[in-house]
Design an enzyme around this catalytic site. Structure first.
Site, short mmCIF file in Angstrom:
data_model
loop_
_atom_site.label_atom_id
_atom_site.label_comp_id
_atom_site.label_asym_id
_atom_site.label_seq_id
_atom_site.Cartn_x
_atom_site.Cartn_y
_atom_site.Cartn_z
N ARG A 36 0.79 -1.23 0.00
CA ARG A 36 0.00 0.00 0.00
C ARG A 36 0.82 1.28 0.00
O ARG A 36 0.31 2.37 -0.26
CB ARG A 36 -0.94 0.00 1.21
CG ARG A 36 -0.23 0.13 2.53
CD ARG A 36 -1.21 0.03 3.70
NE ARG A 36 -0.52 0.17 4.97
CZ ARG A 36 -1.12 -0.01 6.15
NH1 ARG A 36 -2.40 -0.32 6.19
NH2 ARG A 36 -0.44 0.13 7.26
N GLY A 115 -4.31 -4.74 0.93
CA GLY A 115 -4.90 -6.05 0.73
C GLY A 115 -5.46 -6.64 2.00
O GLY A 115 -4.92 -6.44 3.09
N GLY A 185 12.42 4.26 26.84
CA GLY A 185 12.71 2.92 26.34
C GLY A 185 14.16 2.78 25.96
O GLY A 185 14.72 3.66 25.28
N ALA A 188 17.00 -1.62 21.49
CA ALA A 188 17.90 -1.28 20.38
C ALA A 188 17.52 0.03 19.72
O ALA A 188 18.39 0.88 19.45
CB ALA A 188 17.91 -2.42 19.36
N GLY A 190 15.73 2.62 20.94
CA GLY A 190 15.96 3.74 21.83
C GLY A 190 17.43 4.10 21.96
O GLY A 190 17.81 5.27 21.89
N ALA A 273 10.13 4.86 22.45
CA ALA A 273 10.80 3.67 21.90
C ALA A 273 10.46 2.49 22.80
O ALA A 273 11.33 1.88 23.42
CB ALA A 273 12.29 3.90 21.82
N HIS A 449 45.68 -11.39 10.52
CA HIS A 449 46.22 -10.33 11.38
C HIS A 449 46.71 -9.17 10.51
O HIS A 449 47.33 -9.39 9.48
CB HIS A 449 47.39 -10.88 12.19
CG HIS A 449 48.10 -9.85 13.01
ND1 HIS A 449 47.61 -9.38 14.21
CD2 HIS A 449 49.27 -9.18 12.79
CE1 HIS A 449 48.44 -8.49 14.70
NE2 HIS A 449 49.46 -8.34 13.86
#
Length: 470
Positions: A36, A115, A185, A188, A190, A273, A449
């Site tokens: 939509r 839908g 909140g 993640a 927030g 959040a 490394h």
């Protein structure tokens, strides 16, 4: 087959929906996708992608204000807020356009509109598509996948108004920067916004009702993260009750209760959040056997609902609310519909979590507390980022890599990381867990490394008393 009839219709074009449509087309199904608003869904248009674009800009802002660490100097550092927001929107648009191309490439019919399930016609599922509240056309399919996603939750008495009480959507497209921002909140979402706004110079306060931030993470990682955020200047209050939010001039006074004492927080804007709720309304569930619990559609391990021929995936079916989880569910669901063999239900413990704060946080598998509930003895390895050459070179040496094994079998149970680019490292643990790797294979793996990945090796070695650099 008539133009309005399909093997599969997918309702919702987010990371679950469009992936389901593409996989179905690959398997030879005549497929339609109903969307939509924006292809790519919330994740691509108003979530994962644009927020990470904003966070990249805030990382650069942090570096620019700390150039002395790299032996550079700069004067009169400033930023173009409108440009930063435009960049994030352009990136989202670019990727959304890419999805359009992929759908066209796979000959998927894209239907513009809303839908909903509308009963059964000639043993086929009927889908009614409307636009602006008016019926456009009815379609039919043998199978229907619901992928309508979720939206931001709210709190009683704290109603988003799009101006100074915000949800994530408004928070990622500010016209001006507030001086003081309150985030309610500490999940993640927030904490990512806390990291962004703090690095852009805003005074940020986070309040959380439980006793720690990022409650989905291992407690050790959560505590380490909180220390880092406070060190960066973010004010964090946990175990807090928000009593009321009162208008004060152009901002708000938030009355909170902390350890039995009341405190007033004066802020310009408030960001909610506090989780998300599934988009289960107005999709035709009322006359079906589809079960809804706590705003999410109930499915079995194959994503079947209680209504034959109707399936649900992604945020609509509940946590973890992650794009990669939705995409994986999409593939599994479609392949099960197609009758492919050798499929395995999704183990949610094998889904990595990533939080793009500064420093980044990533995890997979069991936390230490969870592992102790099911295993009598554990081998736990830790390696501090300060011991890694690449992390020091990057100037991002705050962090830790934690690896959890069963002491009895050597099974890799979980991994938890906080530090530089750990969201790009966590998949290594995912591959190892999927292959049922033990500590032996990880110990014998040669890590290049100097790289951040060496921290994984050292953490594994440390779990068995063999760490070299710690």
């Amino acid at each position: 087959m008539p133009n309005d009839q399909f093997d599969l219709i997918v309702i919702g074009g987010g990371p679950g929906g469009y992936v389901a449509a593409i996989r179905a087309a690959q398997l030879g199904m005549r497929t339609a996708l109903v969307e939509r608003e924006h292809l790519g869904g919330i994740c691509l248009n108003w979530g994962c992608i644009p927020t990470k674009s904003l966070l990249r800009c805030s990382e650069i802002a942090h570096i620019l204000h700390n150039l002395d660490l790299y032996c550079f100097t700069a004067k009169d550092i400033s930023f173009d807020l409108k440009g930063i927001v435009t960049r994030s929107r352009d990136i989202a648009k670019q990727l959304s356009t890419g999805i359009t191309h992929l759908l066209n490439k796979n000959n998927i019919t894209v239907i513009d509109g809303h839908g909903k399930l509308a009963g059964i016609s000639q043993n086929l599922r009927k889908i009614s598509v409307s636009k602006n509240g008016k019926l456009v056309k009815d379609y039919c399919a043998k199978h229907v996948i619901l992928a309508t996603g979720a939206r931001a939750n709210t709190l009683p008495g704290v109603t988003p108004n799009g101006k100074n009480i915000l949800t994530y959507k408004e928070a990622m497209s500010p016209d001006t920067m507030p001086k003081k921002l309150l985030i309610i909140g500490s999940g993640a979402i927030g904490m990512e916004f806390a990291s962004f706004y703090n690095d852009m110079g805003v005074e940020v306060t986070v309040i959380e009702s439980i006793d720690r931030i990022l409650h989905a993470e291992d407690t050790e990682i959560s505590a380490f993260a909180m220390q880092q955020f406070i060190k960066q200047g973010i004010k964090i209050y946990t175990s807090v009750n928000l009593h009321q939010l009162m208008v004060s001039g152009s901002g708000y006074n938030a009355e909170i209760e902390l350890s039995g004492n009341k405190k007033i927080l004066e802020v310009d804007r408030v960001l909610l959040a506090v989780g998300i709720i599934g988009n289960v309304e107005n999709i035709g569930l009322e006359s079906t056997k589809v079960k809804v619990e706590k705003s999410h559609v109930v499915t079995n391990e194959w994503l079947d609902t209680g209504e034959p021929g109707v399936y649900a995936i992604g945020d609509l079916v509940g946590p973890p609310w992650l794009a990669h989880k939705a995409s994986h569910e999409a593939v599994l669901c479609v392949e099960k519909i197609a009758g492919l063999g050798g499929l395995c239900p999704i183990n949610t413990r094998m889904i990595p979590n990533c939080t793009y704060t500064r420093p980044q946080i990533a995890s997979i598998g069991l936390t230490e507390a969870e592992a102790k509930e099911t295993r009598s003895k554990l081998n736990i390895g830790r390696f501090p980022c300060v011991g890694n050459g690449k992390a020091i070179i990057l100037g991002q040496q705050e962090g830790i890599v934690k690896t959890i094994f069963s002491a009895k079998t050597g099974e890799l149970l979980g991994a938890h990381m906080i530090g530089a680019e750990v969201t790009e490292l966590i998949h290594s643990y995912g591959v190892a867990m999927n292959l049922e790797t033990t500590e032996a294979e990880l110990m014998h793996t040669i890590f290049p490394h100097p790289t951040l990945s060496e921290m994984i090796h050292e953490s594994v070695l440390h779990a068995y008393g063999r760490a070299i650099h710690f």
